[in-house]
Enzyme design. Structure first.
Site, PDB file in Angstrom:
ATOM      1  N   GLN A  81       0.851  -1.198   0.000  1.00  0.00           N
ATOM      2  CA  GLN A  81       0.000   0.000   0.000  1.00  0.00           C
ATOM      3  C   GLN A  81       0.885   1.246   0.000  1.00  0.00           C
ATOM      4  OE1 GLN A  81      -3.567  -0.668   2.891  1.00  0.00           O
ATOM      5  NE2 GLN A  81      -1.863  -1.920   3.637  1.00  0.00           N
ATOM      6  N   ASN A  82       2.191   1.036   0.121  1.00  0.00           N
ATOM      7  CA  ASN A  82       3.123   2.157   0.251  1.00  0.00           C
ATOM      8  C   ASN A  82       3.459   2.765  -1.103  1.00  0.00           C
ATOM      9  OD1 ASN A  82       3.082   1.466   2.928  1.00  0.00           O
ATOM     10  ND2 ASN A  82       5.016   0.335   2.854  1.00  0.00           N
ATOM     11  N   HIS A  84      -1.521   1.581  -4.157  1.00  0.00           N
ATOM     12  CA  HIS A  84      -1.870   2.994  -3.986  1.00  0.00           C
ATOM     13  C   HIS A  84      -0.948   3.905  -4.779  1.00  0.00           C
ATOM     14  CE1 HIS A  84      -4.020   1.844   0.014  1.00  0.00           C
ATOM     15  NE2 HIS A  84      -4.712   1.539  -1.053  1.00  0.00           N
ATOM     16  N   THR A 111       0.370  -2.846   8.695  1.00  0.00           N
ATOM     17  CA  THR A 111      -0.792  -2.135   8.174  1.00  0.00           C
ATOM     18  C   THR A 111      -1.905  -2.134   9.206  1.00  0.00           C
ATOM     19  OG1 THR A 111      -2.424  -1.980   6.385  1.00  0.00           O
ATOM     20  CG2 THR A 111      -1.704  -4.202   7.008  1.00  0.00           C
ATOM     21  N   ASN A 121       2.980  -6.623  13.584  1.00  0.00           N
ATOM     22  CA  ASN A 121       2.638  -5.243  13.894  1.00  0.00           C
ATOM     23  C   ASN A 121       2.819  -5.060  15.394  1.00  0.00           C
ATOM     24  OD1 ASN A 121       1.146  -2.839  14.453  1.00  0.00           O
ATOM     25  ND2 ASN A 121      -0.111  -3.174  12.636  1.00  0.00           N
ATOM     26  N   GLN A 148       1.203  -3.171  17.246  1.00  0.00           N
ATOM     27  CA  GLN A 148      -0.145  -3.061  17.835  1.00  0.00           C
ATOM     28  C   GLN A 148      -1.064  -4.115  17.244  1.00  0.00           C
ATOM     29  OE1 GLN A 148      -1.041   1.027  17.019  1.00  0.00           O
ATOM     30  NE2 GLN A 148       0.732   1.628  18.234  1.00  0.00           N
TER      31      GLN A 148
HETATM   32  N1  APR Z   1       6.682  -2.634  12.249  1.00  0.00           N
HETATM   33  C1  APR Z   1       5.452  -3.101  11.907  1.00  0.00           C
HETATM   34  N2  APR Z   1       4.326  -2.351  11.972  1.00  0.00           N
HETATM   35  C2  APR Z   1       4.446  -1.085  12.419  1.00  0.00           C
HETATM   36  C3  APR Z   1       5.693  -0.528  12.803  1.00  0.00           C
HETATM   37  C4  APR Z   1       6.842  -1.356  12.700  1.00  0.00           C
HETATM   38  N3  APR Z   1       8.061  -0.910  13.045  1.00  0.00           N
HETATM   39  N4  APR Z   1       5.466   0.756  13.214  1.00  0.00           N
HETATM   40  C5  APR Z   1       4.141   0.992  13.075  1.00  0.00           C
HETATM   41  N5  APR Z   1       3.518  -0.116  12.609  1.00  0.00           N
HETATM   42  C6  APR Z   1       2.105  -0.310  12.317  1.00  0.00           C
HETATM   43  C7  APR Z   1       1.166   0.553  13.121  1.00  0.00           C
HETATM   44  O1  APR Z   1       0.837  -0.086  14.359  1.00  0.00           O
HETATM   45  C8  APR Z   1      -0.049   0.615  12.190  1.00  0.00           C
HETATM   46  O2  APR Z   1      -0.952  -0.461  12.466  1.00  0.00           O
HETATM   47  O3  APR Z   1       1.906   0.078  10.978  1.00  0.00           O
HETATM   48  C9  APR Z   1       0.545   0.417  10.800  1.00  0.00           C
HETATM   49  C10 APR Z   1       0.473   1.660   9.938  1.00  0.00           C
HETATM   50  O4  APR Z   1      -0.879   1.935   9.706  1.00  0.00           O
HETATM   51  P1  APR Z   1      -1.281   3.175   8.785  1.00  0.00           P
HETATM   52  O5  APR Z   1      -0.494   4.380   9.199  1.00  0.00           O
HETATM   53  O6  APR Z   1      -2.777   3.201   8.789  1.00  0.00           O
HETATM   54  O7  APR Z   1      -0.746   2.777   7.351  1.00  0.00           O
HETATM   55  P2  APR Z   1      -1.411   1.792   6.307  1.00  0.00           P
HETATM   56  O8  APR Z   1      -2.085   0.651   6.993  1.00  0.00           O
HETATM   57  O9  APR Z   1      -0.358   1.458   5.319  1.00  0.00           O
HETATM   58  O10 APR Z   1      -2.510   2.714   5.615  1.00  0.00           O
HETATM   59  C11 APR Z   1      -3.125   2.148   4.486  1.00  0.00           C
HETATM   60  O11 APR Z   1      -4.256   4.178   4.047  1.00  0.00           O
HETATM   61  O12 APR Z   1      -4.027   6.282   4.356  1.00  0.00           O
HETATM   62  C12 APR Z   1      -4.071   5.370   3.362  1.00  0.00           C
HETATM   63  O13 APR Z   1      -3.056   5.305   1.267  1.00  0.00           O
HETATM   64  C13 APR Z   1      -2.769   5.320   2.628  1.00  0.00           C
HETATM   65  O14 APR Z   1      -1.569   3.365   1.951  1.00  0.00           O
HETATM   66  C14 APR Z   1      -2.170   4.004   3.056  1.00  0.00           C
HETATM   67  C15 APR Z   1      -3.380   3.224   3.493  1.00  0.00           C
END
Ligand code: APR
Length: 249
Positions: free
Chosen positions: A98-99, A116, A193, A218, A220
């Site tokens: 998604q990155n 994305h 994610t 993750n 969390q």
């Molecule tokens: N290792 C693994 N996971 C991690 C780490 C880490 N070091 N640090 C943070 N996280 C987790 C967080 O706990 C969170 O659940 O990564 C996740 C990031 O979530 P988001 O910020 O929501 O990112 P993402 O899930 O990729 O968002 C999906 O949403 O906003 C749109 O287009 C954007 O591609 C993005 C999509």
């Protein structure tokens, strides 16, 4: 029940599904990290939209150029490198992200499915003509300020980042390839994610429905609700190298 890392070594087809968390240890803020500076008062979804761009192209282009500058300074972290190494060790691996950064590619991964879009793939907001080569970062791109977007060489319209904005369709081919891979794989690793943005967030469920095991990585992580679903709480940059060591020695 704990996930047995040896399942990595015996898998026929692994799907790796990543979100912003896989780039967190490279110093790239995740999408839901608090915004700062010029953008502090905005909701990310407001900035990542065609309406936001129409309203103030320089504000939005400046935000993306700041992120692009940050990514250019960043390095792939052990999580990106472990994913690239895993692809060399199993019969088939499909990487779906998604990155919008290029850290998977810079870690050595190939054929990355970007659901994305990609920050480096700017195109014209009006006629959709690709900007062609990756644009040079303007002076001060990382300073976090408004930057007027360059103009399209064909129609003179403003360039926009090559990312999928809220309310826009995902690239059809990448999405269908991702769903096909999820339906075919025997193991899916969902890494970093929050799983809140559709339709990408459906992919782990498609794998589970098709009989695969699904492992969430993750810090969390929430509990895994299904017998074939596992949750490993921790940082991807620490857990993935450890999983590969346990799986392949
Ligand atoms: N290792 C693994 N996971 C991690 C780490 C880490 N070091 N640090 C943070 N996280 C987790 C967080 O706990 C969170 O659940 O990564 C996740 C990031 O979530 P988001 O910020 O929501 O990112 P993402 O899930 O990729 O968002 C999906 O949403 O906003 C749109 O287009 C954007 O591609 C993005 C999509």
């Amino acid at each position: 029940m704990r996930f047995n890392p040896r399942l990595l070594a015996s898998a026929r087809h692994i799907v790796v599904f990543t979100g912003a968390g896989v780039s967190a240890e490279s110093g790239i803020a995740t999408f839901r990290d608090k915004l700062t500076g010029l953008w502090e008062r905005f909701d990310p979804a407001e900035l990542a939209s065609a309406e936001g761009f129409r309203r103030d192209p320089a504000l939005i282009w400046g935000w993306y150029e700041m992120r692009r500058a940050g990514i250019a300074q960043a390095q792939p972290n052990p999580a990106h490198l472990a994913i690239a190494e895993l692809a060399q060790r199993v019969p088939k691996l499909t990487l779906v992200t998604q990155n919008v950064d290029d850290l998977h590619e810079r870690a050595g991964s190939a054929d990355v499915l970007h659901l994305h879009g990609q920050l480096d793939a700017a195109r014209c907001f009006d006629c959709a003509r690709p900007a062609g080569a990756v644009l040079e970062l303007p002076e001060g791109a990382g300073d976090g300020k408004r930057i007027e977007p360059p103009l399209c060489s064909a129609c003179g319209g403003p360039l926009r980042p090559g990312v999928v904005w809220f309310g826009e369709n995902l690239p059809e081919q990448a999405l269908s390839q991702a769903f096909l891979a999820a339906a075919d794989c025997d193991l899916l690793l969902s890494i970093g994610t929050s799983g809140v943005v559709q339709p990408a967030a459906m992919i782990p469920g498609v794998a589970l429905e098709a009989g695969a095991r699904v492992v969430h990585i993750n810090p969390q992580v929430t509990g895994a609700g299904h017998a074939r679903e596992f949750a490993l709480a921790g940082k991807a940059g620490e857990l993935l190298p450890q999983l590969l060591r346990e799986a392949f020695g």
